[in-house]
Write a protein that holds these residues in place. Sequence first.
Motif: not given
Length: 126
Positions: A60-71
């Motif tokens: 993940y990009a640092d700006s979305v880490k912890g908020r976005f999940i790719i699956s």
Amino acid sequence: QVHLVESGGGVVQAGNSLRLSCVGSGRVFSSYGMAWFRQAPGKEREFVAAISSRGATTKYADSVKGRFIISRDNDKHTLYLRMDNLSPNDTDVYYCTAPSKAYIFPPTVPTAYEFWGQGTQVTVSS
């Protein structure tokens, strides 16, 4: 030829969530890593998240880490991006993308990708 179609964008208030989907066709979906990028008008296309072909590894990009999940669901030929706690800074057109070859892990630079969807607009209001 690979065809990618995104959906799920929309207008939401800050703090809310969205889930983007990307359906792929044209080759063996499960053989390739994939990624999400986003782009605002007049800006460079920005890496958001990437996932390996079987889904075992994500980045993940640092700006979305912890908020976005790719699956991904390879049986459904679909890539997902779950976006939580959205902020106005997340307002962009979101693109799913696939490379033309099978990397050990999908790259985080847009120039490494050959196939792109048409994009789906995400707008987050404050």
